[in-house]
Design a protein around this motif. Structure first.
Motif, short mmCIF file in Angstrom:
data_model
loop_
_atom_site.label_atom_id
_atom_site.label_comp_id
_atom_site.label_asym_id
_atom_site.label_seq_id
_atom_site.Cartn_x
_atom_site.Cartn_y
_atom_site.Cartn_z
N ASP A 1 0.83 -1.21 0.00
CA ASP A 1 0.00 0.00 0.00
C ASP A 1 0.87 1.26 0.00
OD1 ASP A 1 -3.15 0.52 0.69
OD2 ASP A 1 -1.87 2.18 1.35
N PRO A 2 0.47 2.29 -0.75
CA PRO A 2 1.26 3.53 -0.78
C PRO A 2 1.23 4.32 0.53
CG PRO A 2 -0.77 3.77 -2.06
CD PRO A 2 -0.66 2.32 -1.71
N ASP A 3 0.25 4.07 1.38
CA ASP A 3 0.18 4.75 2.68
C ASP A 3 1.18 4.06 3.62
OD1 ASP A 3 -0.41 5.55 5.30
OD2 ASP A 3 -2.54 5.80 4.87
N PRO A 4 2.20 4.79 4.09
CA PRO A 4 3.23 4.14 4.92
C PRO A 4 2.71 3.58 6.23
CG PRO A 4 3.52 6.53 4.92
CD PRO A 4 2.51 6.22 3.86
N VAL A 5 1.65 4.17 6.78
CA VAL A 5 1.08 3.63 8.02
C VAL A 5 0.41 2.28 7.74
CG1 VAL A 5 -0.57 4.03 9.87
CG2 VAL A 5 0.82 5.92 9.03
N VAL A 6 -0.31 2.20 6.63
CA VAL A 6 -0.91 0.93 6.23
C VAL A 6 0.18 -0.09 5.91
CG1 VAL A 6 -2.39 -0.22 4.53
CG2 VAL A 6 -3.00 2.06 5.39
N ALA A 7 1.21 0.35 5.17
CA ALA A 7 2.32 -0.55 4.83
C ALA A 7 3.01 -1.07 6.08
CB ALA A 7 3.32 0.17 3.92
N SER A 8 3.10 -0.24 7.10
CA SER A 8 3.75 -0.70 8.34
C SER A 8 2.98 -1.86 8.96
CB SER A 8 3.88 0.46 9.34
OG SER A 8 2.64 0.81 9.93
N ALA A 9 1.65 -1.85 8.82
CA ALA A 9 0.85 -2.97 9.32
C ALA A 9 1.15 -4.24 8.52
CB ALA A 9 -0.64 -2.64 9.24
#
Length: 227
Positions: A119-127
């Motif tokens: 995912d391009p959203d880094p917070v989502v990617a962190s999950a």
């Protein structure tokens, strides 16, 4: 408290509000003032109540959402529901508890891991990276560990903070749990120098991957428990 209403629970959360706890929590980006020990005690009294959990989540209040994650049934959520919850989680603690206490126990965890990591959203990617770290440690079968190291080597240095922390954790776990990849994991950490100078309190292990890996391996070999 089996039949407690939403209003009664919110009133109790309001009574638990502590300015000192809020000050500590806000330093970590969390916008609530409830001591987590007291929150867990309340959840223990409430026991599992999925309907109440869903109504608590809908309030958008961080303390209420943390409580919701403790009294919900993790397997009751659908894939799209969990995806929406992650994107609106807001506070870091809500995000972490959602991933660790709910998503990891849900049948859609692997599907979400793959979607979120890209995912391009880094917070989502962190999950997504947190779920990958879980698999590295507990269910590595089928994972391309060398490929993960390739991605970490190419992208971690320039990743946003939340995503970088999650990728670094994955790097460390690969080095700790998989001896065949340990030397490369340490070499990547030494080359990238991510978190090398992170201030670490006395008695705590540095998050700098080479130090973290070596310390956990030393503990394992010495008979102590790892991280």
């Amino acid at each position: 408290m089996a039949e407690t209403t939403l209003e009664e629970v919110l009133a109790e959360l309001a009574r638990l509000e502590d300015p000192k706890a809020r000050a500590v929590n806000e330093r970590h980006g969390d916008d609530h003032g409830v001591n987590l020990g007291k929150l867990r005690a309340l959840a223990k009294r409430l026991k599992t109540q999925q309907d109440l959990a869903e109504r608590l989540w809908e309030t958008s209040d961080s303390a209420a959402r943390l409580l919701a994650l403790l009294v919900c049934r993790p397997k009751a959520f659908g894939r799209e529901e969990l995806d929406a919850m992650l994107r609106e989680a807001g506070a870091p603690k809500v995000h972490d508890w959602l991933v660790n206490y709910v998503v990891k126990k849900n049948r859609h965890a692997e599907e979400l891991r793959l979607a979120w990591t890209a995912d391009p959203d880094p917070v989502v990617a962190s999950a997504g990276w947190a779920l990958t770290t879980e698999r590295v440690a507990k269910k590595p079968e089928g994972l391309d560990l060398a490929g993960l190291l390739d991605v970490i080597e190419a992208e971690m240095k320039g990743a946003p903070e939340r995503q970088q922390w999650a990728m670094n954790h994955c790097l460390a776990r690969i080095g700790i749990d998989h001896p065949a990849h340990r030397a490369r994991a340490i070499a990547i950490g030494e080359h990238l120098e991510v978190l090398k100078d992170y201030p670490t309190p006395p008695g705590c292990t540095s998050p700098f991957a080479p130090v973290w890996i070596n310390e956990m391996v030393r503990r394992q070999h010495g008979g102590a428990s790892g991280a």
